[in-house]
Design a protein around this motif. Structure first.
Motif, short mmCIF file in Angstrom:
data_model
loop_
_atom_site.label_atom_id
_atom_site.label_comp_id
_atom_site.label_asym_id
_atom_site.label_seq_id
_atom_site.Cartn_x
_atom_site.Cartn_y
_atom_site.Cartn_z
N UNK A 224 0.82 -1.21 0.00
CA UNK A 224 0.00 0.00 0.00
C UNK A 224 0.85 1.26 0.00
N UNK A 225 2.02 1.18 0.61
CA UNK A 225 2.98 2.29 0.61
C UNK A 225 4.29 1.80 0.03
N UNK A 226 4.76 2.49 -1.01
CA UNK A 226 6.03 2.17 -1.65
C UNK A 226 7.03 3.28 -1.36
N UNK B 59 12.20 -4.44 5.95
CA UNK B 59 11.82 -5.13 7.19
C UNK B 59 10.37 -4.85 7.58
N UNK B 60 9.84 -3.69 7.16
CA UNK B 60 8.46 -3.31 7.47
C UNK B 60 7.48 -3.71 6.36
N UNK B 61 7.93 -4.46 5.38
CA UNK B 61 7.02 -4.95 4.35
C UNK B 61 6.95 -4.11 3.09
N UNK B 62 7.80 -3.09 2.97
CA UNK B 62 7.86 -2.33 1.72
C UNK B 62 8.74 -3.10 0.74
N UNK B 63 8.12 -3.69 -0.24
CA UNK B 63 8.83 -4.52 -1.21
C UNK B 63 9.11 -3.78 -2.50
N UNK B 64 8.54 -2.58 -2.64
CA UNK B 64 8.65 -1.84 -3.91
C UNK B 64 9.50 -0.59 -3.73
N UNK B 65 10.57 -0.52 -4.52
CA UNK B 65 11.46 0.64 -4.55
C UNK B 65 11.40 1.26 -5.94
N UNK B 66 11.03 2.53 -5.98
CA UNK B 66 10.79 3.21 -7.24
C UNK B 66 11.94 4.17 -7.55
N UNK B 67 12.53 4.00 -8.74
CA UNK B 67 13.65 4.84 -9.17
C UNK B 67 13.40 5.37 -10.57
N UNK C 73 10.08 -5.55 -5.88
CA UNK C 73 9.62 -4.90 -7.09
C UNK C 73 10.47 -3.64 -7.26
N UNK C 74 11.26 -3.64 -8.32
CA UNK C 74 12.16 -2.52 -8.61
C UNK C 74 11.69 -1.87 -9.90
N UNK C 75 11.50 -0.56 -9.87
CA UNK C 75 11.05 0.13 -11.07
C UNK C 75 12.03 1.23 -11.45
N UNK C 76 12.06 1.53 -12.75
CA UNK C 76 12.81 2.68 -13.24
C UNK C 76 12.03 3.31 -14.39
N UNK C 77 12.55 4.45 -14.85
CA UNK C 77 11.84 5.24 -15.86
C UNK C 77 12.85 5.99 -16.72
N UNK C 78 12.35 6.44 -17.88
CA UNK C 78 13.11 7.36 -18.72
C UNK C 78 12.13 8.27 -19.43
N UNK C 79 12.51 9.52 -19.59
CA UNK C 79 11.64 10.47 -20.26
C UNK C 79 12.08 11.91 -20.08
N UNK C 80 12.76 12.17 -18.98
CA UNK C 80 13.28 13.52 -18.73
C UNK C 80 14.74 13.60 -19.14
N UNK C 81 15.24 14.82 -19.18
CA UNK C 81 16.63 15.07 -19.59
C UNK C 81 17.60 14.26 -18.76
N UNK C 82 18.48 13.51 -19.44
CA UNK C 82 19.42 12.65 -18.72
C UNK C 82 20.86 12.86 -19.17
#
Length: 358
Positions: free
Chosen positions: A45-47, A72-80, A111-120
């Motif tokens: 519910x919270x990432x 450890x608190x159950x957050x399995x999703x890290x968003x990058x 669950x690991x996420x990444x993105x592309x779309x802004x100036x890099x």
């Protein structure tokens, strides 16, 4: 497990600054996971988003403490994203160190996420939504994060020039190459979302998730996007649910807040008296519910089942724990929701409207 891990990654043995990590055995006891649309993916519910507090502006040991505690608190999703830091790329690089030294044994639980779309990077191939940029950026992100694939890869924003078929086609390619398990979009309007969904369906790789800005003070997704997501069977993960800190106790005093770690500037630097009155009134509702303003704000965006997860930032374990408590709040009653609705339009915080499709 710990012994095998230490043998595989001897660089993790660096004296008192780091001990081999073993995740808490009770990390799934909360059970607060929500389905992403009609897909088979479930998110906490919270990432945790790694936008600002996980670049080279924060000591790595501080980052490690927060990331370990989150899992450890159950957050399995890290968003990058490719440009998270500061500077660009460092959040992924630092997370890659976490993967090698701490999280490698738990990769299939993450669950690991990444993105592309802004100036890099400089030149015409390091921005927007071309096939060239998205695929090259994904390759770089995998290397920085020391993973073979990401669980979710996003087109970070709509590109008004590149054909939607090209952008979505690049996402399809990443899935077929095994470099992303799922794909999604971020900050696309309802109309552009429908176009992207149609292209994805024709290719056979559905878009399952949309990442929009959404908060009590920024409700643009309610003007068509929420319905579009439901129609498509997509879920949402809302970023900036605390409106860049406005929906915390930072600004309940004189309206200036703490600018020492500022990531953006309010239009006038200091909030108007009307805006301050709004925040204080919202805080009164939260107090009546036995919550902080931040906890109420997080719970509020989760009231709609289309929102699978609230994406928060955290600079300390205490802050993380306080925000996680949002899932323990009592359901909103009709009167509370009506009062919140009356207060929600006083401050415009959709900071991504001009730079995206939102």
């Amino acid at each position: 497990m710990t012994t095998d891990y230490a043998e595989r990654f001897p660089e993790s043995r660096n004296g008192d600054t780091h001990r081999p990590y073993q995740a808490a055995s009770d990390r799934y006891e909360s059970g607060a996971f929500r389905q992403v649309g009609t897909s088979g993916l479930w998110l906490p519910a919270i990432s945790l988003g790694l936008w600002w507090n996980f670049g080279d502006n924060v000591p790595f040991q501080n980052q490690r403490t927060v990331l370990r505690h989150a899992f450890d608190r159950g957050i399995t999703h890290f968003d990058l994203a490719n440009n998270y830091g500061p500077p660009f790329g460092t959040a992924e690089t630092n997370f890659g160190r976490m993967m090698r030294e701490d999280f490698a044994p738990y990769r299939d639980e993450l669950i690991i996420s990444s993105k592309a779309g802004y100036d890099m990077w400089p030149g015409p191939y390091g921005n927007n939504g071309s096939r060239k940029y998205l695929i090259a950026s994904a390759e770089q992100s995998l290397k920085r994060m020391s993973v073979d694939y990401v669980d979710i890869f996003y087109s970070h924003r709509a590109d008004p020039v590149t054909p939607i078929e090209e952008t979505v086609g690049a996402l399809d390619t990443l899935v077929r190459q095994g470099k992303a398990l799922y794909v999604g979009i971020s900050s696309y309007s309802a109309e552009r979302t429908a176009e992207a969904v149609a292209v994805a369906e024709s290719l056979g790789t559905p878009l399952i998730i949309h990442q929009p800005s959404y908060s009590i003070l920024n409700r643009w997704i309610e003007e068509g996007l929420t319905d579009a997501l439901k129609t498509a069977g997509m879920g949402a993960i809302a970023f900036t649910p605390l409106a860049q800190g406005l929906l915390t106790d930072k600004y309940l005093g004189d309206g200036t807040g703490d600018r020492s770690q500022s990531r953006f500037s309010l239009p006038d630097g200091t909030l108007s008296e009307k805006a301050l009155t709004t925040l204080r009134s919202l805080n009164d509702i939260a107090n009546e519910r036995g919550q902080t303003l931040a906890q109420m704000a997080i719970q509020w965006i989760l009231r709609d089942e289309v929102v699978a997860s609230a994406l928060i930032g955290a600079s300390s374990t205490a802050q993380l724990d306080q925000n996680l408590a949002a899932t323990e709040g009592a359901p909103f009653d009709a009167d509370e929701l009506a009062r919140i609705d009356e207060l929600s339009g006083a401050i415009d915080v959709n900071l991504w409207a001009e730079s995206s499709d939102a």
